[in-house]
Design a protein around this motif. Sequence first.
Motif, PDB file in Angstrom:
ATOM      1  N   LEU A 104       1.077  -0.933   0.007  1.00 54.13           N
ATOM      2  CA  LEU A 104      -0.064   0.485   0.118  1.00 54.13           C
ATOM      3  C   LEU A 104       0.871   1.163  -0.062  1.00 54.13           C
ATOM      4  CD1 LEU A 104      -2.931   1.359   0.728  1.00 54.13           C
ATOM      5  CD2 LEU A 104      -2.814   0.858   2.822  1.00 54.13           C
ATOM      6  N   ALA A 105       1.269   1.842  -1.422  1.00 55.80           N
ATOM      7  CA  ALA A 105       1.924   2.618  -1.658  1.00 55.80           C
ATOM      8  C   ALA A 105       1.038   4.285  -1.704  1.00 55.80           C
ATOM      9  CB  ALA A 105       3.001   2.566  -2.406  1.00 55.80           C
ATOM     10  N   VAL A 106       1.337   5.158  -0.565  1.00 52.57           N
ATOM     11  CA  VAL A 106       0.340   6.622  -0.623  1.00 52.57           C
ATOM     12  C   VAL A 106       1.362   7.647  -0.747  1.00 52.57           C
ATOM     13  CG1 VAL A 106      -1.736   7.412  -0.061  1.00 52.57           C
ATOM     14  CG2 VAL A 106      -1.290   4.820  -0.093  1.00 52.57           C
ATOM     15  N   VAL A 107       1.910   8.046  -1.495  1.00 48.74           N
ATOM     16  CA  VAL A 107       2.581   9.162  -1.279  1.00 48.74           C
ATOM     17  C   VAL A 107       1.395   9.758  -2.844  1.00 48.74           C
ATOM     18  CG1 VAL A 107       4.469  10.385  -2.490  1.00 48.74           C
ATOM     19  CG2 VAL A 107       4.722   8.486  -1.357  1.00 48.74           C
ATOM     20  N   ASP A 108       0.860  10.986  -2.440  1.00 43.12           N
ATOM     21  CA  ASP A 108      -0.603  10.914  -3.604  1.00 43.12           C
ATOM     22  C   ASP A 108      -0.899  12.688  -3.948  1.00 43.12           C
ATOM     23  OD1 ASP A 108      -2.246  10.843  -5.252  1.00 43.12           O
ATOM     24  OD2 ASP A 108      -3.670  10.369  -3.508  1.00 43.12           O
ATOM     25  N   PRO A 109       0.568  13.511  -4.284  1.00 46.76           N
ATOM     26  CA  PRO A 109      -0.418  14.878  -4.269  1.00 46.76           C
ATOM     27  C   PRO A 109      -0.569  14.718  -5.372  1.00 46.76           C
ATOM     28  CG  PRO A 109       2.274  13.852  -5.293  1.00 46.76           C
ATOM     29  CD  PRO A 109       1.841  12.790  -4.641  1.00 46.76           C
ATOM     30  N   GLU A 114      -7.261  13.904 -11.797  1.00 55.88           N
ATOM     31  CA  GLU A 114      -7.938  12.735 -12.190  1.00 55.88           C
ATOM     32  C   GLU A 114      -7.162  11.934 -12.391  1.00 55.88           C
ATOM     33  OE1 GLU A 114     -10.740  12.965 -14.344  1.00 55.88           O
ATOM     34  OE2 GLU A 114     -10.981  14.979 -12.670  1.00 55.88           O
ATOM     35  N   ARG A 115      -6.082  11.962 -11.692  1.00 58.35           N
ATOM     36  CA  ARG A 115      -4.992  11.200 -11.406  1.00 58.35           C
ATOM     37  C   ARG A 115      -5.720   9.738 -10.999  1.00 58.35           C
ATOM     38  NH1 ARG A 115      -6.122   9.568  -7.529  1.00 58.35           N
ATOM     39  NH2 ARG A 115      -5.962   9.434  -5.628  1.00 58.35           N
ATOM     40  N   ARG A 116      -6.143   8.719 -11.762  1.00 58.13           N
ATOM     41  CA  ARG A 116      -6.039   7.177 -11.235  1.00 58.13           C
ATOM     42  C   ARG A 116      -5.162   7.009 -10.396  1.00 58.13           C
ATOM     43  NH1 ARG A 116      -5.851   3.973 -16.671  1.00 58.13           N
ATOM     44  NH2 ARG A 116      -3.397   4.473 -16.476  1.00 58.13           N
ATOM     45  N   ALA A 117      -6.285   6.211  -9.317  1.00 56.02           N
ATOM     46  CA  ALA A 117      -6.370   4.677  -8.075  1.00 56.02           C
ATOM     47  C   ALA A 117      -5.729   3.624  -8.606  1.00 56.02           C
ATOM     48  CB  ALA A 117      -6.689   5.421  -6.830  1.00 56.02           C
ATOM     49  N   VAL A 118      -5.078   2.792  -8.568  1.00 55.54           N
ATOM     50  CA  VAL A 118      -4.824   1.919  -9.179  1.00 55.54           C
ATOM     51  C   VAL A 118      -4.896   0.837  -8.467  1.00 55.54           C
ATOM     52  CG1 VAL A 118      -4.706   2.891 -11.000  1.00 55.54           C
ATOM     53  CG2 VAL A 118      -2.823   2.203 -10.033  1.00 55.54           C
ATOM     54  N   ASP A 124       3.196 -12.239  -7.983  1.00 56.72           N
ATOM     55  CA  ASP A 124       1.981 -12.211  -6.680  1.00 56.72           C
ATOM     56  C   ASP A 124       2.029 -11.918  -6.183  1.00 56.72           C
ATOM     57  OD1 ASP A 124      -0.667 -14.846  -6.114  1.00 56.72           O
ATOM     58  OD2 ASP A 124       1.002 -14.972  -4.417  1.00 56.72           O
ATOM     59  N   ARG A 125       2.230 -10.524  -6.174  1.00 58.90           N
ATOM     60  CA  ARG A 125       2.547  -9.538  -4.557  1.00 58.90           C
ATOM     61  C   ARG A 125       1.679  -8.125  -5.819  1.00 58.90           C
ATOM     62  NH1 ARG A 125       8.633  -9.828  -4.494  1.00 58.90           N
ATOM     63  NH2 ARG A 125       8.528 -10.780  -2.880  1.00 58.90           N
ATOM     64  N   TRP A 126       0.860  -7.798  -5.073  1.00 59.39           N
ATOM     65  CA  TRP A 126      -0.389  -6.816  -4.885  1.00 59.39           C
ATOM     66  C   TRP A 126      -0.035  -5.253  -5.005  1.00 59.39           C
ATOM     67  CZ3 TRP A 126      -3.795  -6.963  -9.095  1.00 59.39           C
ATOM     68  CH2 TRP A 126      -4.472  -7.465  -9.626  1.00 59.39           C
ATOM     69  N   LEU A 127       0.113  -4.336  -5.916  1.00 57.19           N
ATOM     70  CA  LEU A 127       0.889  -2.725  -5.312  1.00 57.19           C
ATOM     71  C   LEU A 127      -0.412  -2.206  -5.581  1.00 57.19           C
ATOM     72  CD1 LEU A 127       2.569  -0.749  -4.739  1.00 57.19           C
ATOM     73  CD2 LEU A 127       4.115  -0.648  -6.836  1.00 57.19           C
ATOM     74  N   VAL A 128      -0.889  -1.243  -4.554  1.00 51.50           N
ATOM     75  CA  VAL A 128      -2.210  -0.324  -4.546  1.00 51.50           C
ATOM     76  C   VAL A 128      -1.169   1.312  -4.358  1.00 51.50           C
ATOM     77  CG1 VAL A 128      -4.244   0.089  -3.183  1.00 51.50           C
ATOM     78  CG2 VAL A 128      -3.208  -2.106  -3.234  1.00 51.50           C
ATOM     79  N   ALA A 129      -1.512   2.220  -5.445  1.00 47.24           N
ATOM     80  CA  ALA A 129      -1.312   3.139  -5.388  1.00 47.24           C
ATOM     81  C   ALA A 129      -1.823   3.897  -5.963  1.00 47.24           C
ATOM     82  CB  ALA A 129       0.432   3.323  -5.825  1.00 47.24           C
ATOM     83  N   PRO A 130      -1.341   5.386  -5.708  1.00 43.84           N
ATOM     84  CA  PRO A 130      -1.932   6.344  -7.515  1.00 43.84           C
ATOM     85  C   PRO A 130      -0.970   6.130  -8.296  1.00 43.84           C
ATOM     86  CG  PRO A 130      -1.198   7.801  -5.592  1.00 43.84           C
ATOM     87  CD  PRO A 130      -0.792   6.506  -4.559  1.00 43.84           C
ATOM     88  N   ASP A 131      -1.485   6.416  -9.979  1.00 45.14           N
ATOM     89  CA  ASP A 131      -1.075   5.951 -10.626  1.00 45.14           C
ATOM     90  C   ASP A 131       0.252   7.383 -11.597  1.00 45.14           C
ATOM     91  OD1 ASP A 131       0.145   5.570 -13.492  1.00 45.14           O
ATOM     92  OD2 ASP A 131      -2.226   6.224 -14.319  1.00 45.14           O
ATOM     93  N   ASP A 165      -9.369   6.113   2.820  1.00 41.65           N
ATOM     94  CA  ASP A 165     -10.774   6.269   1.879  1.00 41.65           C
ATOM     95  C   ASP A 165     -10.853   5.430   0.747  1.00 41.65           C
ATOM     96  OD1 ASP A 165     -11.607   7.851   3.847  1.00 41.65           O
ATOM     97  OD2 ASP A 165     -12.017   9.519   2.430  1.00 41.65           O
ATOM     98  N   LEU A 166     -10.054   4.702  -0.176  1.00 39.01           N
ATOM     99  CA  LEU A 166      -9.909   4.437  -0.847  1.00 39.01           C
ATOM    100  C   LEU A 166      -8.826   3.496  -1.221  1.00 39.01           C
ATOM    101  CD1 LEU A 166     -11.731   4.042  -3.810  1.00 39.01           C
ATOM    102  CD2 LEU A 166     -10.132   5.412  -4.736  1.00 39.01           C
ATOM    103  N   PHE A 167      -7.725   3.698  -0.810  1.00 38.61           N
ATOM    104  CA  PHE A 167      -6.164   2.919  -1.211  1.00 38.61           C
ATOM    105  C   PHE A 167      -6.248   2.011  -0.258  1.00 38.61           C
ATOM    106  CE2 PHE A 167      -4.702   7.159  -3.419  1.00 38.61           C
ATOM    107  CZ  PHE A 167      -4.700   6.106  -4.779  1.00 38.61           C
ATOM    108  N   ALA A 168      -6.008   2.231   1.480  1.00 39.68           N
ATOM    109  CA  ALA A 168      -6.296   1.034   2.443  1.00 39.68           C
ATOM    110  C   ALA A 168      -7.387   0.206   2.140  1.00 39.68           C
ATOM    111  CB  ALA A 168      -6.360   1.743   4.153  1.00 39.68           C
ATOM    112  N   PRO A 169      -8.824   0.902   1.632  1.00 42.08           N
ATOM    113  CA  PRO A 169      -9.525  -0.602   1.534  1.00 42.08           C
ATOM    114  C   PRO A 169      -9.532  -1.072   0.815  1.00 42.08           C
ATOM    115  CG  PRO A 169     -10.777   1.775   2.381  1.00 42.08           C
ATOM    116  CD  PRO A 169      -9.501   2.176   1.657  1.00 42.08           C
TER     117      PRO A 169
END
Lengths: 297, 297, 297
Positions: A104-109, A114-118, A124-131, A165-169
Amino acid sequence: MRGFGPLRRSGPGHHRDGAAPRWTGLHPPGQGGPDLRFVRAVALLTDFGLEDSYAGVLHAVLLRDAPGVQRIDLSHMVPPGNLWHASYLLRSAWEHLPADVVVLAVVDPGVGSERRAVAVRLGDRWLVAPDNGLPVAVGPPSEGVTLDAVRMGLPEPSATFHGRDLFAPAAARLARGVPSGDLGEPLDPGTLVSCPLPEPRVEGNRVQGVIQHVDRFGNLVTNIPAAMATAGCQLRAGWRRITHRVRTYAEGRSGEAVCLVGSSGFLEISVPGGSAAEQLTLETGDPVELLPPDTAL
Amino acid sequence: MRGFGPLRRSGPGHHRDGAAPRWTGLHPPGQGGPDLRFVRAVALLTDFGLEDSYAGVLHAVLLRDAPGVQRIDLSHMVPPGNLWHASYLLRSAWEHLPADVVVLAVVDPGVGSERRAVAVRLGDRWLVAPDNGLPVAVGPPSEGVTLDAVRMGLPEPSATFHGRDLFAPAAARLARGVPSGDLGEPLDPGTLVSCPLPEPRVEGNRVQGVIQHVDRFGNLVTNIPAAMATAGCQLRAGWRRITHRVRTYAEGRSGEAVCLVGSSGFLEISVPGGSAAEQLTLETGDPVELLPPDTAL
Amino acid sequence: MRGFGPLRRSGPGHHRDGAAPRWTGLHPPGQGGPDLRFVRAVALLTDFGLEDSYAGVLHAVLLRDAPGVQRIDLSHMVPPGNLWHASYLLRSAWEHLPADVVVLAVVDPGVGSERRAVAVRLGDRWLVAPDNGLPVAVGPPSEGVTLDAVRMGLPEPSATFHGRDLFAPAAARLARGVPSGDLGEPLDPGTLVSCPLPEPRVEGNRVQGVIQHVDRFGNLVTNIPAAMATAGCQLRAGWRRITHRVRTYAEGRSGEAVCLVGSSGFLEISVPGGSAAEQLTLETGDPVELLPPDTAL
């Protein structure tokens, strides 16, 4: 607590490694809660600092949405908005993370733009972060989804704290084994924003690189992989030429700038018993040059 | 993920407390993973700071090699290479740790040199650290081993990050109940490097000590145990004589330097509502002297 | 390890939500330890900093007294003794914590004085803290107890570290489902010390508030709830009038002070790409005023 919908097991398409199916509901019959043996670990990387409760709230949301989840703090001290720093930390930690970790990588200026959240998959690893470059910082993902709060059954995210509200869930759901298709629409990994970390350039018999990280000990980590360095080669950094190549910090003389292969596999400039960053007055982004052995001054 | 070899249970020689045998393999038949009730907790103490991902990577390795392990961060803010600071933190936390904890203490200025990497046992606790004084910081170990990457089945450690490549994997194995003999050759605890923390010296009716720690609140923790202080005794520190002995911070007048017994059992100089370190301009290592009650100025 | 007295299950009076009874002993027959699925999570908030091992010791005590407990660090970087800062962090994190969390909040400048040590209940959450405003920071508790070391079977607490010797053991017991009546005598929530965080005051068509928090990004969080702001209203802060209301940081022009609704639901002054605190030279406690839309300069 928010409901997770009906109990189900993730489909075979999600777990290509043939691992045991993971439990994905909240209260299976006859049990008090989830068994953490079936929940993936989540590793957190943010620029939230530790003086606010922002990072703590991410942990709380993870625990609320994925009870029993194991959590690892990679760092919350990324300088505000510094994608370069975050990308380097991600890259240097990556191979040591559990094989099925959710990052869960949240550095999100750009939060709220409109930047996507992905969420993207690598192995087998997942990476959740702003695009914004983070999703591709460690290599090309094989697949991914654009996060969709509605599809996840979440309330409308706040305008300023998508980490909570989005990345952690989303990370919590992936940790519980919810199929990625339940998080949002698939995306084409080729459309992801590229990573800000520069690659070294080979020019003739020289390599042009940069200082990509300065660590707590003042070590200057270049972006030149050890494999590019031949025996006897020299490293030019600022106004200095470093010719003494050592294997460990302890081999150098105290106070002498030396070159070695750092723990992430890159050439690194170090001053045993001191700070190379201070002695050479260099910082992240400064250029370095790898010279062949016989280069005259 | 690296394999751990065949499933086995640790022998009775290891668990002298008669506790239930611990599960030491990765995937017992019919289960998804280990049951954390049989994995010891690991407490981490390093000088890695929190701006890099070094500390996070230790956590990742622990979780990879001992899934389900509970982890406690004692501190990662030990000043770089400061064995004195690390020894004090270890000493003051020790008795409050779980009775069967594994402590992973990595302050390792000599990484890559000939200094040994060891695991030592004190009571039912294990302490994994470089042999630089940390292993004996809390008292004499009853046994120990020199860590051996080959015997643990690990890849060759990097030259600069033994915390990640040697110490954390060893701590994870001990947490899982792997017998210490599988980590390396037994060592003679008498050969361990001694601890840098100085002991107080009794000279006639006086005690010569030092400030051994300055905490966040500016409290000056001496190395003089409370038991050495008699009623009415005075404490000389720098150019000041502290005669007001109190039981709690709240008893002192705001701004007045007082002496009390700190939470680790040592005499401590404190300024209620302020910082004793700032008011007395004292720091770690400065001498203090305990004087008998009737000492004239 | 300290004993917990006889094995028992908590009574129905404690668990009004009808949740499964929680296991409250240490070693139920035939099991190696507690099942964390029945242990509540504990969230920690202190002013202990991270350079000492004080925060780590709280974690150790929690793990010792409630094996398997999940722990969340909200923050340990509250400025020393700053109840205002701590109250704000608690308030902004509260609704995102697990529904049955136990919060351990130790900012305790009055340790050792006559101030009470308490545990109070809000909904199904418990909050363990000194009676200095923290227990009521998020709203009026429905019940509470004054912590009693003797009743908990604890050794006499030290004079200076009740976090370790009283608050953490109490939080661990609540996490394990020990009934609150076993922690101490019931108290009247109406007698609790009030919270230092000021509420905004409505004066005619204006609202008088304050900056209640400055976060890592330099955002100035007021204590004026978003609901008080009407369309077109203006915010006066120091010598500045902020009229540009945006929804997200990304909407503002870089370097321009804007007003938005922050992630905790309060009006917030922000400078996209910069620090509002630096640009406006404002800090916590400074007054702000909400003006109606048509207010002339």
